[in-house]
Design an enzyme around this catalytic site. Structure first.
Site, short mmCIF file in Angstrom:
data_model
loop_
_atom_site.label_atom_id
_atom_site.label_comp_id
_atom_site.label_asym_id
_atom_site.label_seq_id
_atom_site.Cartn_x
_atom_site.Cartn_y
_atom_site.Cartn_z
CE LYS A 69 -4.15 -1.80 2.07
NZ LYS A 69 -5.02 -1.53 3.14
CG ASP A 105 -8.10 1.03 3.46
OD1 ASP A 105 -8.64 -0.10 2.87
OD2 ASP A 105 -6.95 0.84 3.42
N GLY A 131 -0.90 1.63 12.60
CA GLY A 131 -0.37 0.84 11.30
C GLY A 131 -1.04 1.58 10.15
N GLY A 132 -1.00 0.82 8.97
CA GLY A 132 -1.58 0.99 7.63
C GLY A 132 -2.97 1.56 7.89
CG ASN A 153 0.92 2.25 17.37
OD1 ASN A 153 0.12 1.17 17.08
ND2 ASN A 153 2.06 2.35 16.77
P1 ATR Z 1 -2.24 -2.83 8.81
O1 ATR Z 1 -1.99 -2.49 7.47
O2 ATR Z 1 -3.13 -4.00 8.89
O3 ATR Z 1 -2.63 -1.83 9.65
P2 ATR Z 1 0.43 -2.75 10.06
O4 ATR Z 1 0.74 -1.45 9.37
O5 ATR Z 1 1.46 -3.69 10.08
O6 ATR Z 1 -0.83 -3.50 9.43
O7 ATR Z 1 -0.18 -2.18 11.37
C1 ATR Z 1 -0.16 -3.43 12.48
C2 ATR Z 1 -0.79 -2.55 13.65
O8 ATR Z 1 -1.00 -3.37 14.69
C3 ATR Z 1 0.18 -1.46 14.27
O9 ATR Z 1 -0.43 -0.51 14.99
C4 ATR Z 1 0.99 -2.42 15.03
O10 ATR Z 1 1.64 -1.88 16.23
P3 ATR Z 1 3.23 -1.35 16.04
O11 ATR Z 1 3.17 -0.03 15.20
O12 ATR Z 1 3.90 -1.19 17.36
O13 ATR Z 1 4.09 -2.32 15.22
C5 ATR Z 1 -0.03 -3.29 15.96
N1 ATR Z 1 0.45 -4.48 16.55
C6 ATR Z 1 0.50 -5.56 15.74
N2 ATR Z 1 0.81 -6.73 16.67
C7 ATR Z 1 0.77 -6.12 17.74
C8 ATR Z 1 1.22 -6.76 19.15
N3 ATR Z 1 1.18 -8.01 19.29
N4 ATR Z 1 0.87 -5.65 20.08
C9 ATR Z 1 0.66 -4.70 19.95
N5 ATR Z 1 0.53 -3.93 18.80
C10 ATR Z 1 0.19 -4.80 17.77
#
Ligand code: ATR
Length: 281
Positions: A69, A105, A131-132, A153
């Site tokens: 993306k 989105d 995240g995204g 976050n």
């Molecule tokens: P997407 O495009 O689906 O949003 P992404 O950009 O990888 O995917 O974002 C994932 C989100 O889930 C992020 O906010 C991530 O937190 P970080 O910015 O700290 O990486 C969060 N996330 C994923 N696994 C997590 C976990 N086990 N604990 C806390 N936050 C998590």
């Protein structure tokens, strides 16, 4: 579906695209509306060549999912204002080799609220995740002038960067990054945009919804499983819950509006698609 020499091809590119619901969503819609188009998925390892191939084959438009993306931006010739602010594109029109990028989105998210007569004015909202998906929703909410936005976050720097980007684009929005100790109980809507609780890690939960008062709407954009543990708990506590399937369908239908440049009745179309997806777990 009658595929012939006039059929337009649309697709999803990403990796993985395994078990994506997008082909079902779009092909149900094309069939229902008698549109001579088809929608496929392509698992892409080499984005550069995939873009060249789509241009060469005159793929009319496509969606972009993880992990492309943001990577797609350098191939985009013209970008919609909101997509530029979000910093990510999920919908592309191929206009004879010229690529125009959009992001549906956050708008899909808002449609799912409007459908329930939930409007954003004067709302105090907490978004979990930056995240995204979190960026898309937060920036779109900011574009709609909501009352107060709070972000939390795991990685603080990413959350703070999002707050900064929102403030740069929308001067009047009251937005702040908070840590867990600052979470309050009186948000109107709490939205989980993280992958916590997503298949196959279904026993994980981003936060105990018990923290929030009974009038807080709990939204989880995950659609696999449906509902997540976060939503199950919230429901047991008597809260109103919304899962991620409607947002997914709406972001897809909004892509179609962009591709076809037509204003479909997306609310009634969404109902048709949901019927067609009845066996989704
Ligand atoms: P997407 O495009 O689906 O949003 P992404 O950009 O990888 O995917 O974002 C994932 C989100 O889930 C992020 O906010 C991530 O937190 P970080 O910015 O700290 O990486 C969060 N996330 C994923 N696994 C997590 C976990 N086990 N604990 C806390 N936050 C998590």
């Amino acid at each position: 579906m009658n595929i012939d020499s006039e059929t337009s091809v649309f697709c999803l590119i990403g990796n993985p695209v395994y078990k994506s619901l997008s082909p079902s969503i779009h092909n149900i819609s094309f069939k229902y509306n008698n549109i001579n188009s088809t929608y496929l998925t392509f698992k892409v390892d080499d984005l550069d060549n995939a873009i060249k191939g789509m241009k060469a084959l005159n793929i009319k438009g496509f969606n972009v999912t993880m992990p492309y993306k943001e990577k797609i931006l350098k191939y985009i010739d013209e970008i919609d204002e909101l997509a530029e602010k979000i910093g990510a594109v999920n919908t592309v029109i191929n206009d004879h080799g010229r690529l125009k990028g959009f992001n549906t989105d956050g708008l899909g998210f808002i449609k799912s609220l409007e459908e329930r007569n939930i409007f954003l004015n004067n709302k105090k909202i907490l978004i979990i995740g930056s995240g995204g998906a979190g960026r898309g929703i937060a920036m779109t909410l900011a574009s709609k002038n909501i009352y107060k936005l709070f972000l939390i976050n795991r990685t603080r720097s990413k959350g703070e960067k999002l707050v900064k980007d929102i403030k740069n684009n929308y001067k009047n929005i009251d937005v702040q990054f908070i840590d867990e100790s600052q979470i309050e109980d009186d948000y109107d809507i709490v939205i989980n945009t993280t992958s916590i609780g997503m298949f196959p890690n279904e026993t994980n939960i981003p936060i105990d919804p018990l923290i929030f008062n009974k009038d807080t709407i709990i939204y989880d954009i995950i659609y696999k499983p449906r509902p997540t543990l976060f939503l199950k708990k919230a429901k047991r506590q008597g809260k109103y819950i919304i899962d991620g399937l409607d947002m997914l369908i709406y972001q897809g239908l909004l892509s179609e509006v962009i591709w076809k440049n037509e204003k479909n009745d997306i609310f009634s179309m969404k109902k048709q698609i949901k019927k067609g997806l009845y066996n989704i777990k």
